[in-house]
Enzyme design. Structure first.
Site, short mmCIF file in Angstrom:
data_model
loop_
_atom_site.label_atom_id
_atom_site.label_comp_id
_atom_site.label_asym_id
_atom_site.label_seq_id
_atom_site.Cartn_x
_atom_site.Cartn_y
_atom_site.Cartn_z
N CYS A 12 41.35 18.55 58.38
CA CYS A 12 41.35 19.72 57.51
C CYS A 12 42.26 20.79 58.09
CB CYS A 12 39.94 20.27 57.29
SG CYS A 12 39.27 21.08 58.75
N CYS A 15 41.74 21.99 61.58
CA CYS A 15 42.30 21.10 62.61
C CYS A 15 43.75 21.48 62.91
CB CYS A 15 42.26 19.64 62.16
SG CYS A 15 40.63 19.01 61.76
N ASP A 440 79.98 33.17 46.52
CA ASP A 440 81.36 33.04 46.95
C ASP A 440 82.11 32.38 45.80
OD1 ASP A 440 83.66 32.69 48.70
OD2 ASP A 440 83.10 30.58 48.73
N ASP A 639 79.93 28.10 50.66
CA ASP A 639 80.27 26.77 51.16
C ASP A 639 81.15 26.78 52.40
OD1 ASP A 639 82.54 27.72 49.79
OD2 ASP A 639 83.28 25.69 49.56
N ASP A 643 81.27 32.04 55.09
CA ASP A 643 80.05 32.42 54.36
C ASP A 643 78.81 32.36 55.25
OD1 ASP A 643 81.42 32.70 51.91
OD2 ASP A 643 81.36 30.54 51.59
#
Length: 858
Positions: A12, A15, A440, A639, A643
């Site tokens: 659970c 734990c 971008d 990309d 960036d």
């Protein structure tokens, strides 16, 4: 350093929290994420930390752990772990349920007026009856001993969990049953029938056995449901091949994938799945990459093209050279990212974690308090004991703990199915709050592959010389537009000339000497510096800028020789995607290094709210900070290497799979198809996931609040309502099943598809013309001399996919002739091309006609 550990024994959320707290106490441990769903733990720690000390910390918390094995081996599917757990639960139920039914008959058959053996009846049979119950209970206790082992171990380690509640509740019943057994036997021995009668109805063996059996039934149902939450990661792991055919020393041999080395040559046959990343060195084919990118359209590949693991080779045979193996392959990284995302915690789960961490001790305290209060009120030991056990077994920390991670796991799996890799649960949660999304331009909104669309010769300067000079100088350049000129020159067979004294001018252009003449390639700023700037060229530059094109000038120290217009085409779904993003209430902003006119043209064409032009790489990070300082939640989509700072600075960084490794590593989400429509899907999935998590948390809180009040006996005095411990145990099990089942509804999420937008005009139509700048005359030039425009006729070449036979050829030819107004139409099946000439620009109409005929214009 980051490592994954497999953790066993967790049942659970208490734990997983206990394991997390224990490991975080180690000096040098930076971060710990424990996943209850995958029984795993991801630990980020300093180099000086010994992994053995982490394992010891987990063991001290009462659980077992081991470092993940050989990273080159195929990953172990979560399904295998869950199947093993299901098999264990099934075996326990095969023992528990039949014995439980018999035990209930022995304990309660006479009360239900069922046929009952004389041997077990009355005071004389009470000894045999209670001893039979004990014998039937012992096997049930034994097969379900895991509750006692884990429960008491956690309790003694100071981190009680759900198993502790079950162990305490059932142990209390068994201990009291043994006490009753002794008292009944003592009463029979002393002929004290009053004592026998008193304890005959206070045995509780059947309650303990029923609690354990019903909890196990619930655990089985919960595990079956959890099995479906790992479907996505299971699929990825299952598609990894076990063996490959390598070529070593000219000999083909089949070896295990784990033994493949970088630079090994691998033969790929039709229908085979690619095991590692690589590059084709011989042959060609088409690949189905749907399992990795979610894209159903096959991709054509040939020599020198990259291929990614997980793709299926369709019809050709080729030899590839392995470039990435083991954990470095694309599919391994995706699996690792999904596992890490599943283990990471969303901020929304922190409140549930805090409650779960104190939940079990509070419940144990309430159980003891309830027993004392009801005894003090004079309701007797049996009543008070029943209340105390009911409180222990009905409380469910599991439902609270599962509310967030199970929804997040289903969501990240669904995202992966559609080509969106989510690196953290926090990013998925934050995405639904985004106010501003910054893009971008190059490679994100556009294809990132600029092409030369127009070449204007000044005073009949030869076209072959234009391309040769530009090619030779740009071949040494790192400028983004250099590739467009280089590719065009190679396409036309231009020669590479010897150059000297190459020099680059940041933000302006480049120069080099060819045959003792200095040539320059750059913008108007460089022309002004050299002293050849002509104001009349401004009109051409502005006209191209208004079309979203960039003008590049070729000149020497005396005059301008040529103008090259370069365009980066918009991706087919960018316009529709940005429109949908705006509908979600998100402001859209574009960042670019282009001039104001070019940037404005692009922003208007795409439909962006704002744009920032003429930016340097470091400016992007500052703009993200500026929007954040205004109180906005900002997402950045990019990309490139430049960036990366902005992606890290933003609240949610979204990387493009076609981009650089640095940008991908800096992002929180990765778009495997490099398609902006997936941002729309990611935002919508985020919104649905948060709604689902809130539903789960609401249920878990309401269940526990109401259930504990009923179990405490709050409604007994006014309404006579009292909870049987056996019903409480079953209700607790079903609460977890409900949470998991609700989360599975996210598998029904339907992504949007914005592909094949017909409103985007192609910029990749090649035009050659001449400008007599210094004689102030304009005339059309021959291309070969090379005619592309002559007597106002324009030749257009389109790439068309889907044509497979002569019927297709005739259908396309007929469609083009109908709208172009010309009979000069050529359809090239082998090259997938349509070539036509027209004295008007009817490209848009022709594209629509071909699309309506059932083919795709790329």
């Amino acid at each position: 350093m980051k490592n994954r550990f497999d953790v066993n024994g967790m049942t659970c959320s208490a734990c997983s929290l206990a394991v997390e707290k224990s490991v975080k106490k180690i000096d040098g441990v930076k971060d710990v994420n424990v996943s209850l769903l995958t029984n795993s733990m991801h630990v980020d720690y300093e180099d000086g930390v010994n992994p053995d000390s982490i394992i010891e910390a987990v063991q001290k918390a009462g659980y077992d752990a081991k470092l993940k094995g050989n990273t080159k081996e195929k990953s172990i599917s979560p399904r295998e772990v869950i199947d093993k757990e299901l098999e264990s639960l099934k075996k326990r139920l095969l023992v528990s349920i039949p014995l439980m039914i018999i035990l209930m008959y022995v304990a309660m058959g006479h009360m239900m007026n069922l046929p009952y053996p004389e041997l077990l009846s009355g005071v004389s049979g009470s000894g045999v009856m209670i001893f039979t119950q004990l014998l039937l209970t012992l096997p049930i206790l034994y097969v379900n001993r895991i509750y006692f082992i884990n429960g008491f171990k956690s309790l003694f380690n100071g981190s009680p969990n759900m198993d502790s509640l079950v162990a305490l509740g059932s142990s209390a019943g068994v201990v009291y049953g043994i006490f009753s057994t002794y008292m009944i036997l003592h009463g029979l021995g002393t002929n004290n029938q009053e004592m026998v009668h008193k304890y005959m109805h206070d045995i509780y063996y059947e309650s303990s056995a029923m609690i354990l059996t019903l909890i196990t039934v619930g655990k089985y149902l919960e595990t079956k449901s959890k099995q479906k939450t790992t479907d996505s990661i299971n699929k990825l792991i299952d598609i990894q091949p076990d063996f490959v055919l390598v070529i070593r020393n000219g000999i083909e041999e089949q070896i295990a994938v784990a033994d493949v080395m970088t630079d090994d040559l691998i033969r790929i046959k039709p229908g085979e799945r690619i095991a590692v990343d690589g590059v084709i060195v011989e042959g060609y084919s088409s690949l189905d990459q749907q399992a990795i990118t979610g894209e159903s359209i096959p991709v054509e590949v040939k020599e020198n093209d990259n291929v990614i693991s997980g793709s299926v080779n369709q019809n050709g045979s080729f030899i590839m050279k392995a470039t990435k193996v083991g954990e470095d392959t694309t599919i391994s990284k995706i699996i690792q990212l999904i596992e890490e995302a599943s283990a990471s915690k969303a901020p929304i789960s922190k409140m549930a974690d805090k409650i779960s961490s104190i939940f079990v001790p509070v419940v144990i305290g309430l159980s003891i308090l309830a027993f004392v209060v009801w005894m003090a009120l004079g309701y007797g030991f049996e009543f008070a004991f029943s209340i105390a056990v009911a409180v222990l077994v009905i409380s469910c920390p599991c439902a609270l703990g599962l509310a967030t991670p199970v929804a997040m796991m289903v969501a990240t799996g669904k995202a992966a199915d559609n080509g969106i890799i989510v690196k953290s649960a926090e990013a998925l949660e934050q995405l639904h709050n985004v106010d501003v999304m910054i893009f971008d331009k190059t490679g994100t909104i556009t294809k990132g592959k600029p092409v030369v669309t127009d070449i204007i010769s000044i005073d009949n300067f030869p076209y072959d010389k234009i391309l040769e000079i530009a090619y030779s100088i740009e071949n040494n350049s790192q400028q983004p537009l250099a590739s467009a000129i280089i590719n065009k020159a190679k396409e036309k067979g231009a020669k590479l000339l010897d150059i000297k004294n190459f020099e680059s001018f940041t933000g302006k252009g480049i120069k080099a000497d060819i045959d003792d003449i200095t040539y320059y390639i750059g913008n108007d700023k460089l022309m002004k510096d050299v002293g050849v700037y002509q104001a009349s060229l401004e009109e051409f530059a502005n006209d191209y800028s208004n079309q979203g094109k960039t003008s590049v000038f070729l000149f020497d120290a005396k005059k301008v020789l040529a103008i090259l217009a370069i365009s980066d085409s918009i991706k087919e779904t960018s316009i529709e995607a940005i429109k949908e993003i705006k509908k979600l209430g998100i402001k859209t902003v574009m960042l670019t290094g282009d001039n104001q006119l070019t940037a404005k043209s692009m922003a208007d064409k795409v439909g962006l709210d704002e744009f920032k032009a003429q930016l340097l790489p470091q400016d992007k990070d500052a703009i993200v900070s500026q929007y954040q300082s205004e109180g906005n939640i900002v997402a950045m989509v990019g990309d490139g290497i430049n960036d990366a700072p902005a992606l890290i600075r933003s609240d949610v960084g979204i990387g493009i799979a076609d981009g650089t490794d640095i940008a991908i590593d800096s992002a929180d989400l990765v778009l495997m198809k490099s398609d902006l429509q997936d941002i729309v899907n990611a935002v919508k999935l985020s919104k649905k996931t948060i709604v689902n998590v809130k539903e789960n948390l609401f249920w878990a809180f309401i269940y526990n609040v109401l259930a504990i009040h009923v179990a405490l006996g709050v409604f007994f005095i006014p309404f006579g309502l009292k909870l049987n411990p056996m019903i409480g145990a079953f209700a607790m099990s079903l609460s977890s099943v409900f949470v998991v089942s609700n989360a599975l509804r996210l598998k029904n999420f339907k992504p949007v598809n914005l592909r094949f937008n017909k409103d985007i005009e192609s910029d990749e139509i090649e035009k050659y013309s001449n400008l007599d700048l210094y004689d102030k005359e304009v005339k059309e030039e021959n291309k070969d001399n090379k005619i592309i425009q002559e007597e106002n006729n324009m030749k257009t070449v389109l790439n068309v996919q889907g044509m497979t036979c002569n019927h297709c050829k005739m259908r396309v030819e007929k469609a083009v002739k109908a709208v172009s107004g010309t009979e000069n139409v050529e359809v090239k099946l082998d090259e997938h091309q349509v070539v036509f000439e027209s004295n008007n620009d009817v490209t848009k109409e022709v594209v629509e006609a071909i699309t309506d005929a059932g083919y795709d214009v790329i």
